[in-house]
Design a protein around this motif. Structure first.
Motif, PDB file in Angstrom:
ATOM      1  N   LYS A 140       1.515  -7.196  12.503  1.00  0.00           N
ATOM      2  CA  LYS A 140       1.296  -5.759  12.271  1.00  0.00           C
ATOM      3  C   LYS A 140       2.616  -4.993  12.154  1.00  0.00           C
ATOM      4  CE  LYS A 140      -3.033  -6.031  14.875  1.00  0.00           C
ATOM      5  NZ  LYS A 140      -3.762  -5.594  16.086  1.00  0.00           N
ATOM      6  N   GLU A 141       2.517  -3.818  11.574  1.00  0.00           N
ATOM      7  CA  GLU A 141       3.701  -2.985  11.352  1.00  0.00           C
ATOM      8  C   GLU A 141       4.389  -2.582  12.652  1.00  0.00           C
ATOM      9  OE1 GLU A 141       5.299  -2.173   8.692  1.00  0.00           O
ATOM     10  OE2 GLU A 141       3.928  -2.992   7.192  1.00  0.00           O
ATOM     11  N   ASN A 142       3.588  -2.380  13.705  1.00  0.00           N
ATOM     12  CA  ASN A 142       4.167  -1.923  14.969  1.00  0.00           C
ATOM     13  C   ASN A 142       4.479  -3.069  15.936  1.00  0.00           C
ATOM     14  OD1 ASN A 142       1.566  -2.642  15.516  1.00  0.00           O
ATOM     15  ND2 ASN A 142       1.027  -0.803  16.689  1.00  0.00           N
TER      16      ASN A 142
ATOM     17  N   LYS B  66       7.884  -6.648  12.336  1.00  0.00           N
ATOM     18  CA  LYS B  66       7.366  -6.778  10.968  1.00  0.00           C
ATOM     19  C   LYS B  66       8.447  -7.212   9.958  1.00  0.00           C
ATOM     20  CE  LYS B  66       4.125  -6.556   7.882  1.00  0.00           C
ATOM     21  NZ  LYS B  66       3.016  -7.536   7.856  1.00  0.00           N
TER      22      LYS B  66
END
Length: 244
Positions: A189-191, A197
């Motif tokens: 995930k981006e976070n 990431k």
């Protein structure tokens, strides 16, 4: 000097002009000296001819030995030349084969790919237990990627296991299965923090390079190149420029 010494000196040209003149006068006056001179001359001639014959035989033997040596040398040179030429042909052929058979993506992969280290559960020497997570990273650190892949896949079912998804992807890359590695990196995930990431995008790009899908790889590398302060940013920028 006695008769033999006088005759030998005459034949060898060692008499002085006066002595030579007196000796030649003696030869005219005394047939015994003349006969002795002729006998000595014949002996010297025979000895000279014999020596010359021996010398010729000796020289011929040297020539034969040199010829044999030259033949062996030429044969050795030919063999060495043939051997060197064969080695060069093999090396050049191998170089051409590897150069021509290696895709641009594969070359970038070989240049930039490095195994991501174990930053989650450092292996402690002498430790043989500690749960599935420790066992998975122990196999990973021992480069038993097949076993590690199975263990990481089992870990994915547990909570907070995003690291297992990522390391499963690394194992698949190490095992030469980029098509299986890419989906794992895409799940990060981006976070995400460990791994983040941009790191996942970097290794996803490595998978596309391995498959020689340059456009897909470039898209991911471009994003890493924009990740300010990231450890992989400079390398990503370098690759991105090469792909332009």
């Amino acid at each position: 000097m006695d008769q033999d010494e006088l005759i030998n000196a005459y034949l060898d040209g060692k008499l002085s002009p006066d002595d030579k003149r007196l000796f030649e006068q003696l030869l005219q006056e005394d047939p015994v000296y003349l006969q002795a001179l002729e006998e000595q001359r014949q002996i010297k001639l025979a000895v000279t001819l014999e020596e010359r014959s021996k010398l010729k035989d000796f020289l011929r033997e040297i020539d034969r030995n040199e010829a044999r040596l030259l033949a062996k040398t030429n044969s050795l040179k030919s063999w060495l030349f043939a051997g060197v030429a064969a080695c060069l042909i093999v090396l050049v052929g191998y170089f051409l084969w590897t150069s021509l058979s290696t895709t641009p993506g594969e070359k970038l992969y070989q240049t930039y790919y490095q195994t991501y280290p174990n930053l989650v559960a450092p292996t402690v020497r002498g430790s043989s237990s500690g749960g599935l997570k420790s066992e998975a990273f122990l196999a990973f650190d021992n480069r038993d990627y097949e076993k590690a892949a199975v263990l990481f896949e089992n870990l994915i079912q547990e909570p907070n296991s995003e690291f297992a998804i990522f390391y499963l992807g690394i194992c698949q890359l190490e095992l030469g299965r980029p098509e299986k590695a890419i989906p794992s990196f895409q799940k990060i995930k981006e976070n995400a923090s460990q791994p983040d990431k941009p790191t996942a995008l970097w290794y996803e790009a490595m998978g596309y390079f391995k498959l020689n899908k340059l456009e897909e790889a470039k898209l991911r590398i471009g994003k890493v190149a924009q990740a300010n302060g990231h450890a992989l940013q400079s390398q990503a920028q370098e690759i991105f420029q090469k792909l332009e």
